[in-house]
Design a protein around this motif. Structure first.
Motif, PDB file in Angstrom:
ATOM      1  N   LYS A  45      47.872  48.896  28.885  1.00  0.00           N
ATOM      2  CA  LYS A  45      47.880  48.638  29.843  1.00  0.00           C
ATOM      3  C   LYS A  45      46.317  49.306  29.609  1.00  0.00           C
ATOM      4  CE  LYS A  45      51.644  48.510  32.790  1.00  0.00           C
ATOM      5  NZ  LYS A  45      51.642  49.295  34.691  1.00  0.00           N
ATOM      6  N   LEU A  46      45.435  47.840  30.149  1.00  0.00           N
ATOM      7  CA  LEU A  46      43.867  48.076  30.640  1.00  0.00           C
ATOM      8  C   LEU A  46      43.827  47.169  31.685  1.00  0.00           C
ATOM      9  CD1 LEU A  46      42.745  46.030  27.138  1.00  0.00           C
ATOM     10  CD2 LEU A  46      42.208  49.305  27.713  1.00  0.00           C
ATOM     11  N   THR A  47      42.717  48.177  32.259  1.00  0.00           N
ATOM     12  CA  THR A  47      42.015  47.288  33.663  1.00  0.00           C
ATOM     13  C   THR A  47      40.900  46.587  33.664  1.00  0.00           C
ATOM     14  OG1 THR A  47      43.705  48.749  35.075  1.00  0.00           O
ATOM     15  CG2 THR A  47      42.210  47.680  35.913  1.00  0.00           C
ATOM     16  N   VAL A  48      40.602  45.484  33.777  1.00  0.00           N
ATOM     17  CA  VAL A  48      39.221  44.695  34.186  1.00  0.00           C
ATOM     18  C   VAL A  48      38.783  44.962  35.819  1.00  0.00           C
ATOM     19  CG1 VAL A  48      38.380  42.728  33.510  1.00  0.00           C
ATOM     20  CG2 VAL A  48      40.045  43.861  32.181  1.00  0.00           C
ATOM     21  N   VAL A  49      37.571  45.163  35.922  1.00  0.00           N
ATOM     22  CA  VAL A  49      37.367  45.286  37.440  1.00  0.00           C
ATOM     23  C   VAL A  49      35.271  44.155  37.254  1.00  0.00           C
ATOM     24  CG1 VAL A  49      36.761  46.373  39.276  1.00  0.00           C
ATOM     25  CG2 VAL A  49      38.274  47.256  37.985  1.00  0.00           C
ATOM     26  N   THR A  50      35.921  43.008  38.139  1.00  0.00           N
ATOM     27  CA  THR A  50      34.025  42.842  38.190  1.00  0.00           C
ATOM     28  C   THR A  50      34.216  42.627  40.084  1.00  0.00           C
ATOM     29  OG1 THR A  50      35.263  41.010  36.433  1.00  0.00           O
ATOM     30  CG2 THR A  50      33.328  39.879  37.534  1.00  0.00           C
ATOM     31  N   SER A  51      33.005  42.521  40.316  1.00  0.00           N
ATOM     32  CA  SER A  51      32.992  42.769  41.395  1.00  0.00           C
ATOM     33  C   SER A  51      31.692  40.714  41.645  1.00  0.00           C
ATOM     34  CB  SER A  51      31.703  43.657  41.781  1.00  0.00           C
ATOM     35  OG  SER A  51      30.632  43.607  40.972  1.00  0.00           O
ATOM     36  N   TYR A  52      31.365  40.625  43.293  1.00  0.00           N
ATOM     37  CA  TYR A  52      30.456  39.367  43.627  1.00  0.00           C
ATOM     38  C   TYR A  52      30.438  39.942  45.110  1.00  0.00           C
ATOM     39  CZ  TYR A  52      28.405  35.311  43.812  1.00  0.00           C
ATOM     40  OH  TYR A  52      27.676  34.297  44.289  1.00  0.00           O
ATOM     41  N   GLY A  53      29.304  40.706  45.238  1.00  0.00           N
ATOM     42  CA  GLY A  53      29.136  40.933  47.136  1.00  0.00           C
ATOM     43  C   GLY A  53      29.334  40.350  48.433  1.00  0.00           C
ATOM     44  N   GLY A  54      29.675  40.170  48.525  1.00  0.00           N
ATOM     45  CA  GLY A  54      29.778  39.362  49.904  1.00  0.00           C
ATOM     46  C   GLY A  54      31.011  38.411  49.564  1.00  0.00           C
ATOM     47  N   LEU A  55      31.319  38.079  48.606  1.00  0.00           N
ATOM     48  CA  LEU A  55      32.342  36.246  48.384  1.00  0.00           C
ATOM     49  C   LEU A  55      33.420  36.287  48.833  1.00  0.00           C
ATOM     50  CD1 LEU A  55      31.933  34.249  46.875  1.00  0.00           C
ATOM     51  CD2 LEU A  55      32.853  35.111  44.451  1.00  0.00           C
ATOM     52  N   PRO A  56      34.560  35.752  48.931  1.00  0.00           N
ATOM     53  CA  PRO A  56      35.686  36.348  49.474  1.00  0.00           C
ATOM     54  C   PRO A  56      36.530  36.247  48.935  1.00  0.00           C
ATOM     55  CG  PRO A  56      34.251  34.594  51.210  1.00  0.00           C
ATOM     56  CD  PRO A  56      32.767  35.043  50.246  1.00  0.00           C
ATOM     57  N   ALA A  57      38.084  36.577  49.235  1.00  0.00           N
ATOM     58  CA  ALA A  57      38.637  36.939  48.518  1.00  0.00           C
ATOM     59  C   ALA A  57      39.370  35.258  47.640  1.00  0.00           C
ATOM     60  CB  ALA A  57      39.860  37.687  48.866  1.00  0.00           C
ATOM     61  N   LYS A  58      39.286  34.413  48.523  1.00  0.00           N
ATOM     62  CA  LYS A  58      39.413  33.131  47.965  1.00  0.00           C
ATOM     63  C   LYS A  58      38.729  32.624  47.391  1.00  0.00           C
ATOM     64  CE  LYS A  58      40.936  28.524  49.916  1.00  0.00           C
ATOM     65  NZ  LYS A  58      41.179  27.472  50.957  1.00  0.00           N
ATOM     66  N   GLU A  59      37.630  32.615  47.242  1.00  0.00           N
ATOM     67  CA  GLU A  59      36.689  32.033  46.380  1.00  0.00           C
ATOM     68  C   GLU A  59      36.987  33.522  45.041  1.00  0.00           C
ATOM     69  OE1 GLU A  59      36.060  31.965  49.461  1.00  0.00           O
ATOM     70  OE2 GLU A  59      35.788  29.612  49.234  1.00  0.00           O
ATOM     71  N   VAL A  60      36.078  34.429  44.816  1.00  0.00           N
ATOM     72  CA  VAL A  60      36.838  35.329  43.844  1.00  0.00           C
ATOM     73  C   VAL A  60      37.559  35.001  43.167  1.00  0.00           C
ATOM     74  CG1 VAL A  60      37.626  37.474  43.143  1.00  0.00           C
ATOM     75  CG2 VAL A  60      35.960  37.312  45.189  1.00  0.00           C
ATOM     76  N   ARG A  61      38.902  34.631  43.406  1.00  0.00           N
ATOM     77  CA  ARG A  61      39.593  34.338  43.164  1.00  0.00           C
ATOM     78  C   ARG A  61      39.638  32.961  41.975  1.00  0.00           C
ATOM     79  NH1 ARG A  61      43.170  29.848  44.239  1.00  0.00           N
ATOM     80  NH2 ARG A  61      44.192  29.214  43.190  1.00  0.00           N
ATOM     81  N   GLU A  62      38.979  31.832  42.566  1.00  0.00           N
ATOM     82  CA  GLU A  62      38.555  30.009  41.974  1.00  0.00           C
ATOM     83  C   GLU A  62      37.591  30.605  40.780  1.00  0.00           C
ATOM     84  OE1 GLU A  62      37.872  28.029  45.040  1.00  0.00           O
ATOM     85  OE2 GLU A  62      39.631  28.107  45.831  1.00  0.00           O
ATOM     86  N   LEU A  63      36.222  31.804  41.441  1.00  0.00           N
ATOM     87  CA  LEU A  63      35.153  31.716  40.265  1.00  0.00           C
ATOM     88  C   LEU A  63      35.634  32.896  39.579  1.00  0.00           C
ATOM     89  CD1 LEU A  63      32.552  31.141  43.319  1.00  0.00           C
ATOM     90  CD2 LEU A  63      33.785  29.429  41.685  1.00  0.00           C
ATOM     91  N   ILE A  64      36.112  33.739  39.636  1.00  0.00           N
ATOM     92  CA  ILE A  64      35.868  34.489  39.379  1.00  0.00           C
ATOM     93  C   ILE A  64      37.504  35.015  38.517  1.00  0.00           C
ATOM     94  CG2 ILE A  64      35.911  37.153  38.619  1.00  0.00           C
ATOM     95  CD1 ILE A  64      33.707  36.954  40.792  1.00  0.00           C
ATOM     96  N   THR A  65      37.925  35.384  39.154  1.00  0.00           N
ATOM     97  CA  THR A  65      40.112  36.027  38.712  1.00  0.00           C
ATOM     98  C   THR A  65      40.398  34.253  37.597  1.00  0.00           C
ATOM     99  OG1 THR A  65      40.297  37.329  40.266  1.00  0.00           O
ATOM    100  CG2 THR A  65      41.898  36.458  39.389  1.00  0.00           C
ATOM    101  N   ILE A  66      40.551  33.844  37.603  1.00  0.00           N
ATOM    102  CA  ILE A  66      40.933  31.831  37.505  1.00  0.00           C
ATOM    103  C   ILE A  66      40.629  32.310  35.929  1.00  0.00           C
ATOM    104  CG2 ILE A  66      41.804  30.147  37.239  1.00  0.00           C
ATOM    105  CD1 ILE A  66      42.187  30.202  39.955  1.00  0.00           C
ATOM    106  N   PRO A  67      39.210  32.107  35.703  1.00  0.00           N
ATOM    107  CA  PRO A  67      38.870  32.005  34.487  1.00  0.00           C
ATOM    108  C   PRO A  67      38.447  33.551  33.569  1.00  0.00           C
ATOM    109  CG  PRO A  67      36.787  31.543  36.578  1.00  0.00           C
ATOM    110  CD  PRO A  67      38.167  31.556  37.618  1.00  0.00           C
ATOM    111  N   LEU A  68      38.777  34.006  34.090  1.00  0.00           N
ATOM    112  CA  LEU A  68      39.260  35.179  33.263  1.00  0.00           C
ATOM    113  C   LEU A  68      40.680  35.561  32.593  1.00  0.00           C
ATOM    114  CD1 LEU A  68      37.197  38.161  35.163  1.00  0.00           C
ATOM    115  CD2 LEU A  68      36.747  37.672  33.135  1.00  0.00           C
ATOM    116  N   GLU A  69      41.395  35.313  33.584  1.00  0.00           N
ATOM    117  CA  GLU A  69      42.338  35.075  33.193  1.00  0.00           C
ATOM    118  C   GLU A  69      42.900  34.286  32.138  1.00  0.00           C
ATOM    119  OE1 GLU A  69      45.199  36.943  37.607  1.00  0.00           O
ATOM    120  OE2 GLU A  69      45.088  34.506  36.745  1.00  0.00           O
ATOM    121  N   ASP A  70      42.230  33.233  32.323  1.00  0.00           N
ATOM    122  CA  ASP A  70      42.578  31.928  31.252  1.00  0.00           C
ATOM    123  C   ASP A  70      42.147  32.237  30.116  1.00  0.00           C
ATOM    124  OD1 ASP A  70      43.631  30.087  33.082  1.00  0.00           O
ATOM    125  OD2 ASP A  70      42.242  29.221  33.592  1.00  0.00           O
TER     126      ASP A  70
END
Length: 990
Positions: A45-70
């Motif tokens: 297993k590997l764990t990848v962490v990315t931060s974007y201060g002040g960004l709500p969870a919904k926008e974190v999912r759209e702007l960071i999580t989904i592109p990285l998962e792809d």
């Protein structure tokens, strides 16, 4: 083989010296071997962490999580991608197939990150691959408590002194610090006065950063002397900070900071809290280096801890909160104890049957010699000492004397200890001993090729059994004859079995005259065993009684950490009043620089996680759980009490105390709605996260901002500095840097209305009220969003095992099981191993007896043994787990040997008398004694492993399975096998 036997017996001193050399080398090798609870397991297993201060969870999912998962979906060997998006943070767990080269996987993951980072928002941090396993438990946790209550001092000493000294201890890997307070200088500004002077918090922060500095200015050479020039504007005292000047926008005269607000020593906002038995302190979580023994590391840390107590004992109190090496040490000690007591039981059985003390002592000597040989071979192959390798040795205690018993019985019948007679008697047995040993070993060969965690886990046990049984064979045909020649006693014991002979004669006659009774009895027994097996619980590994209970108290999202601390104190007060509870400690939250906290998907400041220690000799986990549930009063929040996850489960990420299912959807809202609809029909389920979090969302008027020369970025930075404060400078005091935080006074930011009244200046110095530029709304949203294999999911938790009907309904609704048992996941592999072991056993027997049909008859003892396993596990209240399943493999090799022994005796008798029935009767009667002797030595040697009142022996279920299976298969084989052979020989001869 004959040459080896002859050489050994003719050179007895050389033979003894050889085995003594192996024994001495094994002692040295054992001192060099690593000691751990389990074999070294590399979790893919590997764990990848990315931060974007002040960004709500919904926008974190759209702007960071989904592109990285792809991007990560193209990685080689990827099995699952799990992610959790929080406010300002995304955590992505990459799970690879077992056997993947994790060094190469880490390199490829970083290469993918380099490309994916270019597509992320500018303010997002670069994704980091954390070099940690989130399930890696600390070996030892140390609580540090200030005697005068100064948590800032305790934290400072822990970070600067204690951590550094402990880091030098043998085997220490990482040390994480949580709890306590971090000192800061707070400049609290009055907003009205600030606005009146035409200043902003950013102006003050920048002024401090440009004023409170020490900067090298160059060098002056005056003759032979060189002077270094430095500008020193650093504040030496808090008064220096108060007296700094700042130029006002509305006044030509500069003003001092002390005129704008207060300057005082304070503390940073707490991100983590640690308490133990009413005392708040600092927690040090110490993890070991890879390949280091936790026992060695713990001993080294404890030694250094005593030195620390001498250095800081006058101001700090040190307590060891948890030490998992004690459980490792206790488990290994119990295994060694079980082996020693088992050997004593085996000796007593030998003495009772042989009634010959010298020969019994010679037989028992073969045990340490065989075990020492096995340990030496384990060391040579790079294996360590753990509960698996030691469990294999302890499990084989009774079997190690089987070959020696056969040889000793033959030698005891000799009239004298003539060398030629000893050689002839031993060589005549060699081939049959080799055959029986191979049948016992061949079933373990497929275990060595098991993939993934199963192979890593059980290969040490398989090697232990293979090495020890192979050594016992060599000892039986070389050392035992030598020892018998030097110190053995001839003469078979006087037989006193008239009563036993009569009983056996009656049973034999009834079974042959009315075979239908035998058939019906065996069928009933077999069906009963099958029914009982369906009632047995199934788990990956049996749980150990550690005398602790895990507590999780989850409060509604948005609960402040100060309120959580008060809840924890009240909960602790109630828990400590319960009988037999000796201590209770808990944690809240975690540090933002702690990779283990960041990589934990369940990490939250709204959750109290605690460990209760109780007297396991006087009570049980169930009683403690019921007492807490009945006596604790909670006004809010959800309480979950579970047994602590065992070390293996924590390593591979299994939560054996609960079951999690995932509702999938095209969006988080759809997945949540699907889960909520199911929850309405099943009240005993819980949806995660349980509650939504209230947040304030500011919607800027873009047109108005553009007209007034303001931007959304400027507005966001202004609000962030006003609420969170700004750190641009530090204050050097007592050898350390203390951050200077500029913030609005608490009275200016303690309500939503005051947020509306914030004022901001544009570039022209025009002042605007915040409420004129934005629309403020209170909204409810989920505190985090989860995804599984690039699908939005909502988690549903069930604290107990789901029924078959519930599973079917969940699968029909396209729910995914997130907590699938590793036994279920690897069931096809387990079945394949059994199939290959059975096939190898058949091929070995076929080659040994030159027959296609006879091996099938010899294998008939196996189903008889399976029935005994079901009964023994049911009576012993054990579960079906990998240890008990492995016990079946062991039984396959042992029980067949009884059939082989009976068949060879029948054939030998038949050649003499040519009467099938008489040969079977006399042959069975003559073999009862050695069969019962080997069965009893094996079962009684395993008995100490079964008698485990403390619940710390992981091998007890394996021993229980072997004892029950061997007992039933041995007794029934003496009745069933003779009948089968009788009909087989009759048909063959006719």
């Amino acid at each position: 083989m004959n040459s080896l036997i002859t050489l050994s017996i003719k050179r007895p001193i050389a033979t003894i010296m050889f085995f003594l050399a192996i024994f001495i080398l094994s002692l040295w090798a054992m001192n060099q071997m690593s000691i751990d609870f389990l074999p070294e397991i590399e979790v893919p297993k590997l764990t990848v962490v990315t931060s974007y201060g002040g960004l709500p969870a919904k926008e974190v999912r759209e702007l960071i999580t989904i592109p990285l998962e792809d991007s990560f979906s193209s990685l080689k060997g990827i099995k699952h991608i799990n992610s959790i998006s929080r406010d300002g943070l995304t955590i992505i767990e990459l799970e690879f197939h077992w056997g993947t080269d994790m060094v190469l996987a880490g390199v490829e993951t970083r290469e993918v990150i380099d490309l994916a980072y270019l597509t992320l928002p500018d303010d997002a941090s670069k994704p980091q691959v954390l070099p940690v396993d989130p399930n890696d438990r600390p070996v030892i946790s140390i609580g540090i408590f200030p005697k005068d209550g100064d948590l800032a001092l305790a934290r400072r000493i822990a970070e600067r002194e204690i951590k550094t000294r402990l880091q030098k201890s043998t085997g220490v890997g990482t040390i994480q610090i949580s709890g306590g307070l971090i000192e800061q200088i707070h400049i609290s500004i009055d907003q009205d006065f600030l606005m009146a002077k035409g200043l902003t918090l950013t102006d003050i922060s920048q002024a401090l950063a440009s004023t409170n500095i020490s900067y090298p200015a160059g060098v002056i050479n005056e003759g032979a002397i060189e002077y270094i020039v430095k500008t020193d504007g650093k504040a030496k005292t808090i008064n220096d900070i108060k007296n700094y000047y700042i130029q006002s926008q509305n006044d030509s005269n500069p003003i001092q900071i002390k005129e704008l607000g207060s300057v005082k020593t304070a503390y940073d906002e707490q991100h983590s809290v640690f308490m133990s038995d009413y005392s708040e302190g600092v927690l040090l979580s110490i993890r070991k280096q890879s390949g280091t023994s936790p026992i060695v590391m713990s001993k080294s840390v404890r030694t250094e801890l005593e030195n620390l107590k001498r250095s800081y004992g006058n101001i700090l109190e040190f307590n060891i909160i948890e030490d998992t090496s004690l459980l490792v040490k206790e488990s290994i000690t119990n295994l060694v104890y079980s082996a020693v007591v088992g050997a004593l039981f085996a000796f007593i059985i030998l003495l009772l049957f042989l009634r010959n003390l010298p020969n019994s002592l010679l037989l028992i000597i073969s045990l340490p010699i065989s075990i020492s040989w096995a340990i030496f071979l384990l060391a040579m192959t790079g294996r360590g000492l753990n509960i698996m390798s030691l469990g294999g040795l302890a499990m084989g205690i009774g079997m190690l004397v089987d070959n020696a018993i056969v040889v000793m019985e033959r030698l005891s019948d000799l009239e004298n200890k003539n060398t030629d007679n000893i050689i002839y008697s031993t060589t005549s047995l060699a081939n049959s001993l080799v055959g029986s040993t191979i049948t016992s070993l061949v079933v373990f060969i497929p275990v060595l090729f098991l993939p993934g965690v199963l192979g890593t886990l059980f290969s040490d046990l398989a090697f232990s059994v293979i090495f020890s049984l192979s050594a016992s064979l060599v000892v039986a045909i070389t050392l035992i004859p030598v020892l018998f020649k030097l110190w053995g006693k001839t003469g078979a014991p006087t037989k006193r079995n008239s009563t036993k002979s009569y009983v056996w004669q009656k049973i034999f006659k009834i079974s042959f005259r009315k075979p239908i009774f035998t058939i019906v009895f065996v069928i009933i027994l077999f069906i009963s065993g099958g029914i009982l097996s369906t009632t047995l619980p199934i788990e990956f590994l049996p749980s150990l009684n550690s005398g602790t209970a895990s507590v999780k108290l989850e409060m509604p999202p948005g609960t402040s950490i100060d309120y959580m601390k008060d809840i924890g104190k009240d909960f602790m007060r109630q828990v400590k009043n319960i009988d037999y509870i000796t201590s209770f400690s808990f944690e809240i939250g975690g540090e933002t620089n702690d990779p283990y906290y960041l990589s934990n998907k369940e990490a939250s400041t709204e959750i109290i996680t605690g460990v209760i220690t109780y007297n396991k000799n006087k009570t049980t986990f169930k009683k403690i759980r019921d007492s807490i549930t009945q006596s604790i009063l909670l006004n809010q929040g959800k309480l979950l009490i579970s047994e602590p996850t065992d070390l293996l489960s924590s390593i591979i990420g299994i939560d054996s105390g609960r079951e999690i299912w995932l509702a999938t959807g095209e969006s988080p809202e759809e997945a949540r709605k699907k889960a909520e609809n199911y929850i309405l029909k099943h009240k005993n389920w819980q949806i995660l996260p349980a509650d939504k979090k209230t947040r304030i969302t500011l919607y800027p008027d873009r047109e108005l901002l553009a007209k007034n020369n303001l931007s959304v970025s400027t507005l966001s930075q202004f609000i962030g500095a006003s609420l969170f404060g700004s750190i641009q400078s530090s204050f050097y005091s007592e050898g350390r840097d203390v951050d200077i935080k500029v913030q609005l006074d608490e009275k200016n930011r303690d309500s939503i209305q005051k947020l509306r009244n914030f004022s901001i200046f544009n570039q022209e110095g025009i002042r605007y009220k915040l409420e004129d530029l934005i629309q403020l709304k209170e909204e409810n949203s989920l505190p985090y969003l989860t995804r599984f294999d690039r699908q939005d999911v909502s988690e549903i938790l069930f604290a107990e095992k789901t029924t078959k009907e519930q599973k079917e309904s969940l699968y029909n609704l396209n729910f995914i099981s997130a907590g699938q048992s590793l036994i279920n996941e690897n069931i096809s592999t387990i079945i394949l191993v059994f199939s290959i072991s059975l096939l190898l056993l058949y091929l070995t027997l076929g080659a040994q007896f030159e027959s296609f049909i006879l091996p099938i008859i010899l294998l008939l003892t196996l189903p008889l043994g399976f029935t005994g396993i079901a009964f023994s596990l049911f009576i012993g209240r054990a579960s079906i787990n990998l240890n008990s399943i492995l016990g079946i493999l062991v039984l396959m090799g042992i029980s067949v040997n009884n059939s082989i022994l009976l068949y060879e005796t029948f054939i030998a008798r038949f050649k003499e008398s040519n009467n099938i029935l008489q040969s079977i009767y006399i042959g069975t009667k003559s073999r009862i004694r050695p069969i019962m002797m080997t069965m009893l030595t094996t079962t009684l040697a395993l008995l100490p492993m079964v008698i485990d009142p403390a619940g710390t022996n992981t091998q007890s279920s394996m021993a229980l399975a072997i004892i029950g299976g061997l007992l039933i298969s041995t007794l029934l084989s003496l009745i069933v096998i003779p009948q089968v052979f009788y009909r087989y020989e009759n048909r063959k001869n006719s």
